[in-house]
Every structure is written in structure tokens, then in C-alpha cells.
Design a protein around this motif. Sequence first.
Motif, PDB file in Angstrom:
ATOM      1  N   UNK A 283       0.814  -1.203   0.000  1.00 50.12           N
ATOM      2  CA  UNK A 283       0.000   0.000   0.000  1.00 50.12           C
ATOM      3  C   UNK A 283       0.847   1.252   0.000  1.00 50.12           C
ATOM      4  N   UNK A 284       1.909   1.244   0.801  1.00 54.82           N
ATOM      5  CA  UNK A 284       2.808   2.399   0.863  1.00 54.82           C
ATOM      6  C   UNK A 284       3.457   2.666  -0.486  1.00 54.82           C
ATOM      7  N   UNK A 285       3.854   1.600  -1.174  1.00 50.17           N
ATOM      8  CA  UNK A 285       4.488   1.759  -2.483  1.00 50.17           C
ATOM      9  C   UNK A 285       3.493   2.326  -3.499  1.00 50.17           C
ATOM     10  N   UNK A 286       2.273   1.804  -3.500  1.00 44.91           N
ATOM     11  CA  UNK A 286       1.259   2.295  -4.436  1.00 44.91           C
ATOM     12  C   UNK A 286       0.914   3.750  -4.157  1.00 44.91           C
ATOM     13  N   UNK A 287       0.836   4.120  -2.872  1.00 47.65           N
ATOM     14  CA  UNK A 287       0.544   5.501  -2.517  1.00 47.65           C
ATOM     15  C   UNK A 287       1.645   6.448  -2.923  1.00 47.65           C
ATOM     16  N   UNK A 288       2.905   6.029  -2.736  1.00 46.34           N
ATOM     17  CA  UNK A 288       4.032   6.868  -3.136  1.00 46.34           C
ATOM     18  C   UNK A 288       4.052   7.079  -4.638  1.00 46.34           C
ATOM     19  N   UNK A 289       3.776   6.033  -5.386  1.00 49.96           N
ATOM     20  CA  UNK A 289       3.749   6.130  -6.844  1.00 49.96           C
ATOM     21  C   UNK A 289       2.678   7.121  -7.293  1.00 49.96           C
ATOM     22  N   UNK A 290       1.512   7.083  -6.634  1.00 48.74           N
ATOM     23  CA  UNK A 290       0.400   7.957  -7.016  1.00 48.74           C
ATOM     24  C   UNK A 290       0.734   9.429  -6.828  1.00 48.74           C
ATOM     25  N   UNK A 291       1.630   9.739  -5.895  1.00 46.00           N
ATOM     26  CA  UNK A 291       1.991  11.138  -5.623  1.00 46.00           C
ATOM     27  C   UNK A 291       2.857  11.752  -6.718  1.00 46.00           C
ATOM     28  N   UNK A 292       3.382  10.936  -7.604  1.00 47.16           N
ATOM     29  CA  UNK A 292       4.313  11.440  -8.612  1.00 47.16           C
ATOM     30  C   UNK A 292       3.643  11.814  -9.926  1.00 47.16           C
ATOM     31  N   UNK A 293       2.313  11.678  -9.988  1.00 44.52           N
ATOM     32  CA  UNK A 293       1.571  12.009 -11.208  1.00 44.52           C
ATOM     33  C   UNK A 293       0.371  12.873 -10.852  1.00 44.52           C
ATOM     34  N   UNK A 294      -0.172  13.552 -11.847  1.00 43.63           N
ATOM     35  CA  UNK A 294      -1.360  14.375 -11.631  1.00 43.63           C
ATOM     36  C   UNK A 294      -2.598  13.497 -11.608  1.00 43.63           C
ATOM     37  N   UNK A 295      -3.425  13.674 -10.567  1.00 39.86           N
ATOM     38  CA  UNK A 295      -4.669  12.922 -10.465  1.00 39.86           C
ATOM     39  C   UNK A 295      -4.423  11.432 -10.521  1.00 39.86           C
ATOM     40  N   UNK A 296      -5.261  10.735 -11.310  1.00 46.65           N
ATOM     41  CA  UNK A 296      -5.086   9.293 -11.467  1.00 46.65           C
ATOM     42  C   UNK A 296      -4.631   8.971 -12.891  1.00 46.65           C
ATOM     43  N   UNK A 297      -3.779   9.859 -13.434  1.00 47.67           N
ATOM     44  CA  UNK A 297      -3.368   9.715 -14.827  1.00 47.67           C
ATOM     45  C   UNK A 297      -2.484   8.501 -15.070  1.00 47.67           C
ATOM     46  N   UNK A 298      -1.795   8.028 -14.042  1.00 47.18           N
ATOM     47  CA  UNK A 298      -0.945   6.850 -14.172  1.00 47.18           C
ATOM     48  C   UNK A 298      -1.001   6.083 -12.855  1.00 47.18           C
ATOM     49  N   UNK A 299      -1.320   4.799 -12.933  1.00 45.73           N
ATOM     50  CA  UNK A 299      -1.490   3.980 -11.745  1.00 45.73           C
ATOM     51  C   UNK A 299      -0.500   2.828 -11.762  1.00 45.73           C
ATOM     52  N   UNK A 300      -0.012   2.457 -10.605  1.00 44.81           N
ATOM     53  CA  UNK A 300       1.008   1.421 -10.516  1.00 44.81           C
ATOM     54  C   UNK A 300       0.450   0.077 -10.971  1.00 44.81           C
ATOM     55  N   UNK A 301       1.284  -0.691 -11.666  1.00 45.39           N
ATOM     56  CA  UNK A 301       0.913  -2.011 -12.134  1.00 45.39           C
ATOM     57  C   UNK A 301       1.487  -3.101 -11.245  1.00 45.39           C
ATOM     58  N   UNK A 302       1.115  -4.360 -11.481  1.00 51.50           N
ATOM     59  CA  UNK A 302       1.547  -5.446 -10.590  1.00 51.50           C
ATOM     60  C   UNK A 302       3.049  -5.682 -10.590  1.00 51.50           C
ATOM     61  N   UNK A 303       3.712  -5.496 -11.738  1.00 48.76           N
ATOM     62  CA  UNK A 303       5.156  -5.733 -11.777  1.00 48.76           C
ATOM     63  C   UNK A 303       5.903  -4.755 -10.872  1.00 48.76           C
TER      64      UNK A 303
END
Length: 313
Positions: A283-303
Motif C-alpha cells: 500500500x505504501x508503495x502504491x501511494x508513493x507512486x500515485x503522488x508522482x503524477x497528476x490525479x489518477x493519470x498513471x497507476x502502478x501495475x503489478x510488476x
Amino acid sequence: MSQQGQQNGPGGDSGYDVLVIGGSGVDTVVRVDALPVPLADSVGVSPISEWPGHTGGNVALGCQALGLDVKFLDVIGDDWIGGQVRERMAKGGVDFEPMISPAGTRRAVNLVDPAGRRMSFYDARDPEGLRMPRDFYAPHVLRARHVHVTIMGFARHLLEDLVGSGVPLSTDLHDWDGIADHHRAFALSADLVFLSAAGAGERIGAVMREILREGRARAVVATAGAGGSYLLTRDGGSTPRHVPATLPPAPVVDSNGAGDAYVSGFLYGRLAGRDLEACAGMGALAGAYACTVAGNSSLIGPDALTAEPSGAA
């Protein structure tokens, strides 16, 4: 199940991995130099953007991006804002089935400063008497491995039925202060409870213990932004365990949706059979990734989610 889910996700052969109920809308994002905003008649800002999603929509999109099969049910308006929500869900591959409300689609105006912090003005607009009929949602609950229910007013009336279904249930209380009765109903009904540590402040540990003591939850997770998150379980003692934040892989742009991304990452781990601390790390990794883009324009994938961690904040 989607081809992506068969290849990458932990889902079964039929039905949905995650059923999300409620919580779609559109964020209007205004970037400002500082928060709070100084009082002025007019302030020049950079181009204003709009991001369909909101809490339920973002969780649905995040889980789908991770290869999970998602069904999303909600109530929206037959308006251009609702059209934006439909378009974003379709683009993200989410199976979205809305009911139509004459009150229109929910909105929010979010002020975001250069550090990515935000201040949100939320227009719920759902009428008090809004309901989702049982024959609309119940068949989908029976096909789901997990149900994530948002704290919409209409969803409160579904809780008893959802608990009775026996399907694992999660919810996000956001900035609950530990007192408001509306949030409490969700807190005591879910098997897995998320909330922001900001709402209860120094009382967050006591609030987490109360949820476990009085409710059905096996685990409670309090997110604290750059401060990481805290995990409390029934078999892990009375002190919440700290889970460090993950270093964002790029400069922070926008914290909108970071908490929802955290939930998506955590649910992916849980459905894959990971232990709760590992789920919190995902969850922490997915949340950190989300902070690096505007809105939900790019979402982390399983890999990227399951790769070896690059470090903690």
C-alpha cells in the motif's frame, strides 16, 4: 476474469476480485502557491484541471490497473460530470454500472500546493433519502471475493446486508475523528478498516483500538502521508506497528488519490495471500507512486508493486 488478471492478479476463475460500492465523482484541481490561500479578490493560477475518480473510483481504477477484476457500482447524475466519470472508468477498464440520481454527480474542488498537499472542498450532493435497491447490488456481492464500501450516505443502509453475505468487507473512513456516528457504522461493520491518522490526531491509537474492540475488524490501518502508516491487528498487541513510507520514485506532484492507491495496493496483497505487514508495504508503495503524477493519470501495475523495494522514507 480479465486476461490481465489471469496473468498477473491473484483472482479466481469467475466473478470479481473486488466489488467497489459508491464514491465516484470529479475533482477540479487548482494549483496554488501556498496553503492556506491568502485572502484576495483574485489570484492567478496555472491551468485548472479536472480528474474523474474520487475515492471509490480511484480504488476501482487502482485495483483494475493491478490486474484485478473489478465491478464498480454507484449513483451518479445524468450530467456532463457523470459523463466524465463514465469515460474515465471505461478508459481504465473498470466494469462500471451506475444508477442515476436527479441530484447530479458529486464534485470536489481541491487546492494543491507545490509540495503536493491539498485542501478539498467536497460537494456530496446526494439527497438524504437516496437508496440503492437490494436487487441492484446483491447479485454482484455474491460474485465478489472482496467488497470495498465507501462512506456514502446510501451505502450505510447496505452494511447489514453486506456483513450478512459473508464476503470480506473493507472501508475507508478518511479523516474520521473517532466520534461521528456516520463513520462509526462503517468502522464497526468492516473486516478491514482504513482511515487517515490526521482526523483523530494524537488519539489515533485509541481510535484504532476501539475499532478492534467494538467492531468486526481483524485489522485497522491508519495512513499518515509522508509519515508512513500504522497497522493494528487483533493478534499483534495493543500498540499500532509503524510501517515506513516508501520513497516516491519521482518528484511529488499531487497527493490527490494517494490514500486510495494505498488501499488498492493493500487489497492486491491481501487477495494474493500476503501477510498484513507485507500488504501495508505494498500500500505504501502504491501511494508513493500515485503522488508522482497528476490525479489518477498513471497507476502502478503489478510488476512495479511486487518488485523489490528501493527504500523507505
